[in-house]
Design a protein around this motif. Structure first.
Motif, short mmCIF file in Angstrom:
data_model
loop_
_atom_site.label_atom_id
_atom_site.label_comp_id
_atom_site.label_asym_id
_atom_site.label_seq_id
_atom_site.Cartn_x
_atom_site.Cartn_y
_atom_site.Cartn_z
N LYS A 158 1.03 -1.25 -0.01
CA LYS A 158 -0.07 -0.15 0.00
C LYS A 158 0.81 1.26 -0.01
O LYS A 158 0.36 2.38 0.28
N ILE A 159 2.19 1.34 -0.21
CA ILE A 159 3.16 2.28 -0.13
C ILE A 159 2.61 3.30 -1.55
O ILE A 159 2.70 4.28 -1.03
N GLY A 160 2.44 2.77 -2.62
CA GLY A 160 1.84 3.58 -3.80
C GLY A 160 3.13 4.36 -4.33
O GLY A 160 2.79 5.28 -4.58
N LEU A 161 4.34 3.61 -4.55
CA LEU A 161 5.31 4.31 -5.31
C LEU A 161 4.88 4.73 -6.85
O LEU A 161 5.25 5.72 -7.28
N ASN A 162 4.06 4.07 -7.31
CA ASN A 162 3.31 4.27 -8.75
C ASN A 162 2.81 5.54 -8.66
O ASN A 162 2.55 5.98 -9.70
N LEU A 163 2.32 6.15 -7.86
CA LEU A 163 1.47 7.24 -7.73
C LEU A 163 2.55 8.68 -7.50
O LEU A 163 2.10 9.56 -8.06
#
Length: 350
Positions: free
Chosen positions: A183-188
């Protein structure tokens, strides 16, 4: 330290939040520890109970046996304006930018008086337009977390900030303590940069150094991590925090990655610079036994040995059938001057 004083690199922010638990001495100790770890900024949270909360505010995590309510907790752990000023001066002395998230208009007004260089706005404060407009009117840079916000929320906030002309850094943030890797969300991070055309960062609650290092490889302007002196400390954020020694390792890793990214390597040049090392680690052709002059070399007469300062190993097959021009001792390295093409008759000394 001001934002303008920083070199163009990722700004590492050590987030104390409420880890001091109301102890002014601990708050000052965190400043020293975060500075010693090599971070660029220290961040607190400024809570004024009467301006922010009500006695009925629910606990996010019921962690404090000494406080009957969240309101009581905010009141017990608050500092006076003079104490905040002392913390800010201490940070200045240690070369740290001093930041504190305001959770009310009164908190923002006090922080402006003590002289913060910028504003970190928590995602839960997006809709507090009274406070947001106040900090925007200061003209100072805005660091905006997006943890509890959808794109519509972010769109409105960014539009408001850009209308005021403040420099903006948007933080990808997941509101989970600790935050699992999925759930870190590096893609965001690149998506926020593309969508809003501003600097981007990561506010990490994983309690590990890994997301910060990974985010550095794809490019961020700022990284915020919670910090604790020890995993045995008291407080709700400890599971989502780095120890001060882990913070030091994280900063070292980030600077290492930044240097790598800023230093493209020319393979041909690197090979030329490594010529001496290559000679030390590669091998040359030597004779396997004592051989008299005139010997026509067979494969069994040759071997490969370090260093690589003679005829290189990859040429061994070329030497088969050549004639020795002088006698050689076992293990002696062949040179170009020691051999000649063989005569038409075949001869091999016993």
């Amino acid at each position: 330290m001001s934002f303008e004083d920083r070199t163009p690199r990722c700004m590492v922010i050590g987030e104390v939040a409420q880890a001091h638990d109301g102890s002014l001495g601990f708050a000052h100790a965190y400043i020293d520890a975060i500075a010693a770890a090599g971070a660029d900024a220290v961040k607190f949270q400024t809570h004024i109970a009467e301006a922010e909360s009500t006695p009925g505010e629910p606990w996010r995590v019921r962690f404090s046996p000494q406080d009957a309510s969240r309101f009581d907790y905010w009141k017990r752990t608050a500092f006076t304006e003079d104490q905040w000023l002392g913390l800010k001066r201490h940070a200045d002395d240690r070369g740290l930018a001093f930041l504190s998230s305001p959770f009310s208009l009164e908190a923002a007004q006090m922080l402006q008086r003590i002289g913060v260089p910028g504003w970190k706005i928590a995602s839960g404060e997006f809709n507090n337009l009274q406070t947001l407009d106040f900090v925007l009117d200061t003209g100072l840079p805005i660091l905006l977390s997006t943890g509890m916000s959808n794109y519509e929320d972010i769109d409105r906030a960014v539009e408001r900030i850009k209308a005021h002309g403040n420099a903006l850094t948007l933080f990808q943030c997941t509101t989970a303590y600790p935050c699992p890797p999925g759930k870190i969300g590096l893609n965001l991070i690149p998506e926020l940069r593309r969508r809003y055309g501003c600097a981007v960062g990561l506010s990490d609650h994983s309690g590990t150094i890994f997301p910060g290092l990974a985010a550095t490889t794809i490019g961020i302007e700022a990284l915020e991590v919670h910090v604790t002196m020890s995993r045995e400390m008291f407080g709700p954020d400890v599971p989502a925090s780095l120890t001060t020694s882990e913070l030091k390792l994280l900063v070292q890793g980030i600077r290492f990655i930044e240097t790598m990214k800023a230093s493209p390597v020319d393979k041909q040049q690197a090979a030329a610079e490594a010529a001496l090392m290559r000679n030390l680690f590669s091998k040359s052709v030597v004779v396997r036994g004592d051989l008299p002059a005139g010997t026509i070399l067979l494969e069994d007469d040759l071997a490969l040995r370090k260093p690589g300062t003679g005829i290189p190993a990859h040429r061994l097959q070329e030497l088969i059938g050549c004639r020795l021009l002088r006698s050689m001792a076992s293990g002696e390295m062949l040179a170009e001057s020691d051999i000649a093409p063989a005569a038409t008759e075949s001869y091999h000394a016993a």
